[in-house]
Design a protein around this motif. Structure first.
Motif, mmCIF file in Angstrom:
data_model
loop_
_atom_site.group_PDB
_atom_site.id
_atom_site.type_symbol
_atom_site.label_atom_id
_atom_site.label_comp_id
_atom_site.label_asym_id
_atom_site.label_seq_id
_atom_site.Cartn_x
_atom_site.Cartn_y
_atom_site.Cartn_z
ATOM 1 N N ARG A 63 -26.656 12.107 2.536
ATOM 2 C CA ARG A 63 -26.998 11.229 1.414
ATOM 3 C C ARG A 63 -25.804 10.997 0.507
ATOM 4 O O ARG A 63 -25.793 10.040 -0.267
ATOM 5 C CB ARG A 63 -28.164 11.823 0.611
ATOM 6 N N ARG A 64 -24.820 11.873 0.587
ATOM 7 C CA ARG A 64 -23.668 11.788 -0.318
ATOM 8 C C ARG A 64 -22.391 11.341 0.393
ATOM 9 O O ARG A 64 -21.522 10.735 -0.222
ATOM 10 C CB ARG A 64 -23.455 13.154 -0.981
ATOM 11 N N TRP A 65 -22.242 11.653 1.641
ATOM 12 C CA TRP A 65 -21.072 11.266 2.415
ATOM 13 C C TRP A 65 -21.517 10.695 3.750
ATOM 14 O O TRP A 65 -22.468 11.198 4.365
ATOM 15 C CB TRP A 65 -20.162 12.480 2.654
ATOM 16 N N SER A 66 -20.825 9.673 4.213
ATOM 17 C CA SER A 66 -21.220 9.032 5.464
ATOM 18 C C SER A 66 -20.944 9.914 6.673
ATOM 19 O O SER A 66 -21.529 9.729 7.733
ATOM 20 C CB SER A 66 -20.494 7.694 5.623
ATOM 21 N N GLY A 67 -20.036 10.865 6.526
ATOM 22 C CA GLY A 67 -19.708 11.742 7.641
ATOM 23 C C GLY A 67 -18.679 12.770 7.230
ATOM 24 O O GLY A 67 -18.282 12.877 6.065
ATOM 25 N N LYS A 68 -18.214 13.532 8.210
ATOM 26 C CA LYS A 68 -17.290 14.627 7.961
ATOM 27 C C LYS A 68 -15.972 14.118 7.376
ATOM 28 O O LYS A 68 -15.385 14.762 6.497
ATOM 29 C CB LYS A 68 -17.045 15.375 9.266
ATOM 30 N N GLU A 69 -15.506 12.975 7.858
ATOM 31 C CA GLU A 69 -14.212 12.464 7.406
ATOM 32 C C GLU A 69 -14.225 12.176 5.906
ATOM 33 O O GLU A 69 -13.303 12.560 5.171
ATOM 34 C CB GLU A 69 -13.830 11.194 8.184
ATOM 35 N N GLU A 70 -15.271 11.486 5.441
ATOM 36 C CA GLU A 70 -15.358 11.156 4.021
ATOM 37 C C GLU A 70 -15.490 12.416 3.167
ATOM 38 O O GLU A 70 -14.911 12.503 2.074
ATOM 39 C CB GLU A 70 -16.562 10.244 3.783
ATOM 40 N N MET A 122 -5.082 17.414 8.724
ATOM 41 C CA MET A 122 -5.531 16.032 8.564
ATOM 42 C C MET A 122 -4.638 15.070 9.332
ATOM 43 O O MET A 122 -5.124 14.119 9.956
ATOM 44 C CB MET A 122 -5.547 15.648 7.078
ATOM 45 N N LYS A 123 -3.342 15.327 9.319
ATOM 46 C CA LYS A 123 -2.413 14.426 9.991
ATOM 47 C C LYS A 123 -2.577 14.462 11.509
ATOM 48 O O LYS A 123 -2.176 13.524 12.204
ATOM 49 C CB LYS A 123 -0.979 14.778 9.598
ATOM 50 N N SER A 124 -3.157 15.544 12.020
ATOM 51 C CA SER A 124 -3.375 15.626 13.466
ATOM 52 C C SER A 124 -4.711 15.027 13.878
ATOM 53 O O SER A 124 -5.029 14.966 15.066
ATOM 54 C CB SER A 124 -3.314 17.094 13.921
ATOM 55 N N SER A 125 -5.497 14.591 12.895
ATOM 56 C CA SER A 125 -6.786 13.961 13.174
ATOM 57 C C SER A 125 -6.739 12.510 12.710
ATOM 58 O O SER A 125 -6.825 12.236 11.513
ATOM 59 C CB SER A 125 -7.914 14.696 12.441
ATOM 60 N N TYR A 132 -8.442 9.243 4.654
ATOM 61 C CA TYR A 132 -7.634 9.624 3.493
ATOM 62 C C TYR A 132 -6.717 8.472 3.083
ATOM 63 O O TYR A 132 -6.560 8.181 1.899
ATOM 64 C CB TYR A 132 -6.816 10.864 3.837
ATOM 65 N N GLU A 133 -6.140 7.825 4.067
ATOM 66 C CA GLU A 133 -5.271 6.672 3.799
ATOM 67 C C GLU A 133 -6.052 5.574 3.079
ATOM 68 O O GLU A 133 -5.565 4.983 2.109
ATOM 69 C CB GLU A 133 -4.720 6.136 5.120
ATOM 70 N N ASN A 134 -7.250 5.318 3.544
ATOM 71 C CA ASN A 134 -8.060 4.239 2.987
ATOM 72 C C ASN A 134 -8.568 4.570 1.581
ATOM 73 O O ASN A 134 -8.594 3.703 0.705
ATOM 74 C CB ASN A 134 -9.243 3.947 3.912
ATOM 75 N N ALA A 135 -8.962 5.819 1.362
ATOM 76 C CA ALA A 135 -9.604 6.189 0.094
ATOM 77 C C ALA A 135 -8.628 6.635 -0.979
ATOM 78 O O ALA A 135 -8.924 6.522 -2.170
ATOM 79 C CB ALA A 135 -10.629 7.302 0.341
ATOM 80 N N VAL A 136 -7.460 7.170 -0.589
ATOM 81 C CA VAL A 136 -6.547 7.770 -1.567
ATOM 82 C C VAL A 136 -5.176 7.081 -1.567
ATOM 83 O O VAL A 136 -4.735 6.561 -2.592
ATOM 84 C CB VAL A 136 -6.382 9.280 -1.300
ATOM 85 N N ILE A 137 -4.497 7.082 -0.432
ATOM 86 C CA ILE A 137 -3.133 6.560 -0.388
ATOM 87 C C ILE A 137 -3.101 5.059 -0.648
ATOM 88 O O ILE A 137 -2.276 4.567 -1.424
ATOM 89 C CB ILE A 137 -2.473 6.896 0.958
ATOM 90 N N GLY A 138 -3.994 4.315 -0.003
ATOM 91 C CA GLY A 138 -4.007 2.865 -0.172
ATOM 92 C C GLY A 138 -4.191 2.434 -1.615
ATOM 93 O O GLY A 138 -3.398 1.630 -2.130
ATOM 94 N N PRO A 139 -5.207 2.943 -2.318
ATOM 95 C CA PRO A 139 -5.372 2.558 -3.723
ATOM 96 C C PRO A 139 -4.180 2.936 -4.600
ATOM 97 O O PRO A 139 -3.828 2.198 -5.528
ATOM 98 C CB PRO A 139 -6.630 3.326 -4.141
ATOM 99 N N ARG A 140 -3.548 4.074 -4.316
ATOM 100 C CA ARG A 140 -2.375 4.460 -5.104
ATOM 101 C C ARG A 140 -1.220 3.491 -4.880
ATOM 102 O O ARG A 140 -0.500 3.131 -5.818
ATOM 103 C CB ARG A 140 -1.949 5.881 -4.740
ATOM 104 N N ARG A 141 -1.037 3.055 -3.640
ATOM 105 C CA ARG A 141 0.021 2.091 -3.354
ATOM 106 C C ARG A 141 -0.270 0.764 -4.039
ATOM 107 O O ARG A 141 0.642 0.126 -4.591
ATOM 108 C CB ARG A 141 0.174 1.889 -1.849
ATOM 109 N N ARG A 142 -1.514 0.327 -3.995
ATOM 110 C CA ARG A 142 -1.861 -0.943 -4.645
ATOM 111 C C ARG A 142 -1.618 -0.878 -6.140
ATOM 112 O O ARG A 142 -1.152 -1.846 -6.750
ATOM 113 C CB ARG A 142 -3.325 -1.301 -4.348
ATOM 114 N N LEU A 143 -1.920 0.266 -6.756
ATOM 115 C CA LEU A 143 -1.690 0.428 -8.181
ATOM 116 C C LEU A 143 -0.201 0.342 -8.500
ATOM 117 O O LEU A 143 0.203 -0.311 -9.472
ATOM 118 C CB LEU A 143 -2.252 1.770 -8.650
ATOM 119 N N GLY A 144 0.629 0.985 -7.685
ATOM 120 C CA GLY A 144 2.067 0.932 -7.906
ATOM 121 C C GLY A 144 2.613 -0.482 -7.791
ATOM 122 O O GLY A 144 3.446 -0.915 -8.603
#
Length: 210
Positions: A63-70, A122-125, A132-144
């Motif tokens: 109900r809170r996360w779509s799966g293990k990755e999120e 994480m980098k091996s998966s 992680y790229e979609n939820a964290v790194i991408g938004p940080r890059r867009r902000l910069g």
């Protein structure tokens, strides 16, 4: 108790199912951390195992996360420094705030064996790293990039400078020290030093007096 316990958990998009319970979410995240601290690899962490450790049902997690990755992305994000509140006064000050967050993140990764190990796994998966790229790194890059665009609009940055390239040039030195050179120092004032050094070459040149 893990240092993650007092963190707040954020999720983008509409809520699913029942209203969110911070206590339940904390128990789930701490359940993941407990298993990781026991040496269980990410690849072997099933939702069923996490639910059993946290004392909740699998449906409560879904109900809170779509799966293990999120879920893993939220676990890592709660262990990192929060994204900074940008001063909004100048491009220079906003860039310093962004780099300072990267510096503190590098220090935390070095000092936390768990965080260092999780990042490596994480980098091996591909699926977890993509999340992680979609939820964290991408938004940080867009902000910069947005900070740099505002700098061009405000006359703080030459309009002929490629925003994408300049962003990488600014962020690159901090990432090299924080990620690729674990022996390199990350002293106070490094963010200011990097930003000020680079901006000297990309500020608009004032016309000489007639």
């Amino acid at each position: 108790m893990s240092s993650l316990g007092g963190s707040q958990f954020k999720q983008e998009g509409p809520a699913r199912g029942r209203p969110r319970s911070e206590a339940v979410e904390r128990a789930i995240v701490e359940g993941v951390v407990k298993l990781l601290e026991e040496g269980v690899p990410l690849a072997e962490l099933s939702i069923e195992r996490i639910a059993r450790t946290a004392g909740v049902g699998k449906a409560t997690i879904y109900r809170r996360w779509s799966g293990k990755e999120e879920l893993f992305v939220d676990v890592v994000r709660t262990a990192e420094p929060p994204d900074p509140e940008l001063p909004g006064v100048s491009m220079r000050d906003d860039l310093v705030a962004l780099l300072e967050q990267l510096r503190r993140r590098g220090l935390m990764t070095r000092s936390s064996a768990l965080l260092h190990n999780v990042h490596a796994q994480m980098k091996s998966s591909p699926k977890i790293w993509a999340a992680y790229e979609n939820a964290v790194i991408g938004p940080r890059r867009r902000l910069g990039r947005e900070v740099l665009r505002r700098g061009q609009e405000n006359g703080e940055l030459r309009t002929d400078v490629d925003i994408e390239v300049l962003h990488d040039i600014i962020v690159g030195p901090m990432l090299v020290r924080a990620v690729m050179r674990p022996d390199a120092e990350l002293p106070d004032g490094l963010a200011e030093q990097i930003v000020d050094t680079l901006l000297e070459g990309v500020r608009p040149v004032s016309s000489p007096p007639a």
